[in-house]
Design an enzyme around this catalytic site. Structure first.
Site, mmCIF file in Angstrom:
data_model
loop_
_atom_site.group_PDB
_atom_site.id
_atom_site.type_symbol
_atom_site.label_atom_id
_atom_site.label_comp_id
_atom_site.label_asym_id
_atom_site.label_seq_id
_atom_site.Cartn_x
_atom_site.Cartn_y
_atom_site.Cartn_z
ATOM 1 N N ASN A 130 -7.169 1.416 9.861
ATOM 2 C CA ASN A 130 -5.761 1.393 10.602
ATOM 3 C C ASN A 130 -6.140 1.432 12.086
ATOM 4 O O ASN A 130 -7.053 2.249 12.380
ATOM 5 C CB ASN A 130 -5.371 2.905 10.215
ATOM 6 C CG ASN A 130 -5.351 3.102 8.542
ATOM 7 O OD1 ASN A 130 -5.327 1.906 7.835
ATOM 8 N ND2 ASN A 130 -4.898 4.198 8.194
ATOM 9 N N ARG A 146 0.802 -1.130 -0.083
ATOM 10 C CA ARG A 146 -0.016 -0.111 0.113
ATOM 11 C C ARG A 146 0.860 1.236 0.096
ATOM 12 O O ARG A 146 1.705 1.324 0.666
ATOM 13 C CB ARG A 146 -0.869 0.000 1.290
ATOM 14 C CG ARG A 146 -1.618 1.030 1.276
ATOM 15 C CD ARG A 146 -2.593 0.956 2.501
ATOM 16 N NE ARG A 146 -3.396 2.447 2.730
ATOM 17 C CZ ARG A 146 -3.582 3.502 3.533
ATOM 18 N NH1 ARG A 146 -2.818 2.989 4.653
ATOM 19 N NH2 ARG A 146 -4.099 4.547 3.584
ATOM 20 N N GLU A 206 -3.123 -0.602 8.064
ATOM 21 C CA GLU A 206 -2.135 0.092 8.905
ATOM 22 C C GLU A 206 -2.138 -0.474 10.267
ATOM 23 O O GLU A 206 -3.310 -0.248 10.823
ATOM 24 C CB GLU A 206 -2.041 1.749 8.911
ATOM 25 C CG GLU A 206 -1.595 2.545 7.853
ATOM 26 C CD GLU A 206 -1.695 3.906 7.972
ATOM 27 O OE1 GLU A 206 -1.388 4.453 9.103
ATOM 28 O OE2 GLU A 206 -1.879 4.590 7.237
ATOM 29 N N GLU A 232 -7.723 8.244 6.256
ATOM 30 C CA GLU A 232 -7.946 8.696 7.353
ATOM 31 C C GLU A 232 -8.492 10.098 7.410
ATOM 32 O O GLU A 232 -7.844 11.048 7.749
ATOM 33 C CB GLU A 232 -6.400 8.839 8.332
ATOM 34 C CG GLU A 232 -5.982 7.478 8.503
ATOM 35 C CD GLU A 232 -5.086 7.169 9.610
ATOM 36 O OE1 GLU A 232 -4.528 8.267 10.065
ATOM 37 O OE2 GLU A 232 -4.667 6.199 9.830
ATOM 38 N N HIS A 269 -3.371 10.655 0.641
ATOM 39 C CA HIS A 269 -2.767 10.562 1.814
ATOM 40 C C HIS A 269 -2.175 11.706 2.268
ATOM 41 O O HIS A 269 -0.871 12.034 2.398
ATOM 42 C CB HIS A 269 -1.719 9.504 1.888
ATOM 43 C CG HIS A 269 -1.492 8.954 3.204
ATOM 44 N ND1 HIS A 269 -1.324 7.548 3.486
ATOM 45 C CD2 HIS A 269 -1.073 9.636 4.514
ATOM 46 C CE1 HIS A 269 -1.205 7.250 4.819
ATOM 47 N NE2 HIS A 269 -0.769 8.607 5.314
ATOM 48 N N TYR A 325 -4.083 1.970 15.940
ATOM 49 C CA TYR A 325 -2.914 2.095 16.618
ATOM 50 C C TYR A 325 -3.290 1.964 18.084
ATOM 51 O O TYR A 325 -2.552 1.259 18.637
ATOM 52 C CB TYR A 325 -2.492 3.489 16.271
ATOM 53 C CG TYR A 325 -1.850 3.587 14.966
ATOM 54 C CD1 TYR A 325 -0.298 3.183 14.573
ATOM 55 C CD2 TYR A 325 -2.441 3.859 13.957
ATOM 56 C CE1 TYR A 325 0.224 3.098 13.640
ATOM 57 C CE2 TYR A 325 -1.829 3.875 12.825
ATOM 58 C CZ TYR A 325 -0.584 3.407 12.623
ATOM 59 O OH TYR A 325 0.052 3.379 11.129
#
Ligand code: BGC
Length: 469
Positions: free
Chosen positions: A311, A95, A373, A184, A139, A313
């Site tokens: 994604n 990606r 991600e 995002e 992005h 985290y």
């Protein structure tokens, strides 16, 4: 914080050879992710136009130590070496993002052939190495002239974005199955337009919400343009954070629900349910900033997607707002977990929670999921021999990959997992201070050195292939 999540924390030393390491289905896509502005450099070469990040990096105090993406990892010149690294890793999917200002320098009008040529070569080379290209169209590097005309606050930008999508797909769609529209949009709205810590550096607080709607509209319009150009599968990559209430009190539960609406639901309910979540907690009768929605927009936005990029985290811990804050929640540090160099708590079970929550929330509307991600930054200093023994990253990846397997065992349809990131790179407002790579980059020499985690991921992928053959 849910006690069962703490109990679900894993120990942190699992070699790949452990017999309890989960086996993933054949065809599961293992990959890595990057983004143009974070790795390419060469910001003035071959006709590339200026992006909002070029401008923002020159604003005094905006980026730690005044660093910029001017050179970054110099991937624009060193991409053959980077593709060779990916081939050595044995990944099936890469990606990356297409820099809009490289392909269409002012954000409208004529194409810059050299920009498209760059990605054309990259794509061919990836395919020759058995790696499926997975491009993201946006992005965060919006062409500066579009920002000057209002950026994502303007209703014109979504239409410009669809035009860009069309230009890129007309050239590349024949070789690329799965495309991602946005990365995002929550971060662009929140950090870029509401809080001003990312480009374009605006501080509009809730006044930033039209940027959310216009990005989603841009997603819908770009998806139609991609399909018209022959693209078979379209996705969007959202970042999600499980919203944990600090206590059982109704006030804390309300704070968590408000945050969940703003961070998670705002960018997914419109796509999968065709409507915005309840934003009443934010005042104005819940109509905050979304009076820009026009007839037909929600239909455009909710046209079916083929996959959802997730994604992940870390979770977020919320409590009731403290005096004097305009927002209906207060974000608290999460105690009791290891933390990364970025101060993110390491909570693998949060990824299982996130995936099972998405499945429960959206049911049959949830398309197959890719973890687009997941990764961590640590102070990865090479030892005297030049080696980076990043055991903490291995532990992180091990825990999160197991967490994906747990979600799949619970019935969530996950098709791939991509590590953020292949290389240490330009981490936005943090400059080069956060190292997320499987490969260490020496920013003086641009020398690439695979870290221990690179070997771990390579061996894990090989073991999966071996196990499924
Ligand atoms: C972004 C990446 C970023 C990563 C680590 C994500 O929010 O998509 O560009 O580098 O997180 O902070």
């Amino acid at each position: 914080m849910p006690a069962d999540l703490r109990a679900g924390q894993r120990g942190y030393h699992h070699p790949v050879s452990d017999s309890d390491f989960p086996a993933f289905p054949a065809g599961f896509a293992w990959g890595v992710a990057t983004a143009a502005y974070q790795i390419e450099g060469a910001v003035t070469e071959d006709g590339r136009g200026e992006s909002v990040w070029d401008t923002f990096c020159r604003r005094p105090g905006a980026i730690r130590d005044g660093q910029t993406g001017d050179v970054a990892d110099d991937h624009y010149h060193r991409w053959p070496e980077d593709v060779a690294l990916m081939a050595a890793l044995g990944i099936g999917a890469y990606r990356f993002s297409l820099a809009w200002p490289r392909i269409q320098p002012t954000g409208s009008g004529a194409v810059n052939a050299a920009g498209l040529d760059f990605y054309d070569r990259l794509v061919d080379n990836l395919i020759a190495n058995g790696i499926s290209p997975m491009p993201t169209l946006f992005h965060w590097d919006l062409p500066q002239p579009l920002e000057d005309a209002g950026g994502w606050l303007s209703r014109d930008t979504p239409y410009r974005f669809a035009e860009f999508a069309s230009l890129a797909a007309n050239r590349l769609a024949d070789r690329i199955p799965l495309w991602i529209t946005l990365n995002e949009p929550f971060v662009v709205t929140t950090l870029g337009y509401a809080l001003g810590v990312h480009a374009p550096g605006r501080t509009m607080m809730l006044g930033a919400l039209p940027a959310a709607h216009h990005q989603l509209l841009g997603h819908g319009l770009a998806m139609a343009a991609l399909r018209a150009a022959g693209v078979r599968q379209v996705a969007i990559a959202n970042n999600y954070s499980p919203a944990w209430a600090g206590s059982d009190s109704p006030a804390d539960a309300g704070a968590a629900a408000a945050y969940d609406a703003l961070h998670n639901r705002l960018y997914t309910d419109p796509l999968l349910l065709g409507r915005y979540p309840d934003l009443a907690a934010f005042g104005d009768g819940g109509a905050v900033g979304l009076d820009c929605v026009r007839d037909g927009d929600m239909e455009t936005i909710s046209a079916p997607i083929d996959a959802l990029g997730v994604n992940y985290y870390a979770p977020t811990l919320l409590s009731a707002p403290q005096d004097g804050t305009a927002l209906p929640f207060h974000i608290q540090p999460i105690p009791g977990y290891p933390v990364t160099a970025f101060s993110n708590p390491v909570v693998p079970a949060g990824l299982t929670e996130l995936l099972t929550t998405l499945a429960a929330r959206y049911g049959s509307q949830l398309p197959p999921v890719y973890i687009t991600e997941n990764g961590c930054s640590f102070a990865d200093d090479p030892d005297a021999a030049g080696q980076v023994d990043d055991q903490q990253r291995i532990d992180y990846l091990d825990g999160h990959i197991r967490a994906v397997a747990d979600a799949m065992a619970a019935g969530v349809d996950v098709r791939g997992y991509l590590v953020w990131s292949l290389l240490d790179n330009f981490e936005w407002a943090e400059g080069y201070h956060q190292r997320f790579g499987l490969v260490h980059v020496d920013y003086d020499t641009l020398r690439r050195s695979p870290k221990a985690s690179f070997g771990w991921y390579r061996d894990m992928i090989a073991a999966q292939r071996h196990g499924s053959s």
